[in-house]
Enzyme design. Structure first.
Site, PDB file in Angstrom:
ATOM      1  N   ALA A  61      11.898  87.537 122.893  1.00  0.00           N
ATOM      2  CA  ALA A  61      12.112  88.977 122.692  1.00  0.00           C
ATOM      3  C   ALA A  61      11.834  89.732 123.987  1.00  0.00           C
ATOM      4  CB  ALA A  61      11.203  89.485 121.581  1.00  0.00           C
ATOM      5  N   GLY A 106      11.096  83.496 121.274  1.00  0.00           N
ATOM      6  CA  GLY A 106      12.415  83.437 120.659  1.00  0.00           C
ATOM      7  C   GLY A 106      13.341  82.430 121.309  1.00  0.00           C
ATOM      8  N   GLU A 109      12.830  79.393 119.376  1.00  0.00           N
ATOM      9  CA  GLU A 109      13.468  79.564 118.066  1.00  0.00           C
ATOM     10  C   GLU A 109      14.985  79.500 118.160  1.00  0.00           C
ATOM     11  OE1 GLU A 109      13.423  82.509 114.168  1.00  0.00           O
ATOM     12  OE2 GLU A 109      11.998  82.849 115.793  1.00  0.00           O
ATOM     13  N   GLU A 129       3.635  84.076 120.470  1.00  0.00           N
ATOM     14  CA  GLU A 129       3.408  85.333 119.759  1.00  0.00           C
ATOM     15  C   GLU A 129       1.944  85.595 119.415  1.00  0.00           C
ATOM     16  OE1 GLU A 129       7.779  84.446 119.047  1.00  0.00           O
ATOM     17  OE2 GLU A 129       5.920  83.323 119.325  1.00  0.00           O
TER      18      GLU A 129
END
Length: 255
Positions: A61, A106, A109, A129
């Site tokens: 992100a 991310g 991910e 995170e």
């Protein structure tokens, strides 16, 4: 910010924001969200490769963008990122992550959403995170869903960076290569082999996988998002974002 190149029956999608290590800006997320429908409409596409421009695959992100938003806009951005990463699994043909540079938050991910994952040896992965006061909801749900319990615990609880060799050892990667040229050659060869098969059969096989995954994921994602929302405006979360922007260690106080 998203380059799309079609060669034969293979679509190469490149996150193209190298100056920010291909961080998931709003335009990149919107481009990723549009991909499944675009590919669904083009029966000539039989395989998709996802990679990054420059030296990074995806740094996750865009925390700079996120930090500058008010509360309502921040949640819209968070939900946009979550939807974009989940939609990778909705691409109707086989997908290959060619991880050419670091894949953090991310970025890990994004690779997780692909059917195959290959990387260069110098790459680091990580779910960072918890180090800034939030949790990687989609990653937790999908790692546990896919049977990566130990890997989920390692990545989520430590917020550390782990080399491609460790990720391969734990079953996350299909292959690791010393150089980007070797990575590209292997991924291109696999994509070519896949693309030589019957397009309707490929899409039918992917549909079975996609629908089974969606059935297992939806309820868990709703629950995970409720838990995550309780963290977003805590002092620890705001401190984590500030520390990231100021390039210092955060001071967490549990409130």
């Amino acid at each position: 910010f998203l380059q799309v190149e079609k060669t034969g029956h293979v679509l190469r999608v490149t996150l193209n924001r190298p100056e920010r290590r291909n961080a998931l800006s709003t335009p990149i997320c919107e481009g990723l969200l549009a991909l499944p429908a675009q590919i669904e409409a083009d029966m000539d596409i039989r395989c998709v490769i996802i990679t990054g421009a420059g030296e990074g695959f995806c740094s996750g992100a865009d925390l700079k963008e996120r930090r500058e938003l008010d509360e309502a806009a921040r949640w819209r951005y968070v939900e946009l990122v979550d939807r974009a990463l989940l939609e990778i699994e909705s691409i109707p043909v086989p997908t290959i992550a060619a991880v050419n540079g670091h894949a953090l938050g991310g970025g890990t991910e994004l690779a997780l959403g692909c059917d195959f994952r290959y990387a260069v040896a110098s790459v680091n992965f990580g779910l960072t995170e918890t180090g800034i006061g939030i949790i990687p909801t989609g990653s937790i749900v999908r790692l546990l869903r896919d049977g990566y319990d130990s890997l989920n615990a390692l990545l989520t609880y430590t917020a550390g960076h782990f080399p491609a060799s460790k990720m391969a050892e734990m079953g996350f990667l299909n292959g690791v290569f010393e150089e980007n040229t070797a990575l590209r050659a292997e991924v291109d060869a696999l994509a070519s082999q896949i693309a030589g098969n019957a397009p309707l059969a490929l899409r039918a096989a992917k549909r079975v996988e996609r629908e089974l995954a969606a059935e297992r994921t939806a309820a868990a994602m709703r629950q995970a998002e409720e838990i995550r929302r309780s963290l977003d405006d805590t002092e620890d979360c705001l401190e984590g974002l500030a520390a990231f922007a100021e390039k210092r260690d955060p001071i967490f106080r549990g409130r």
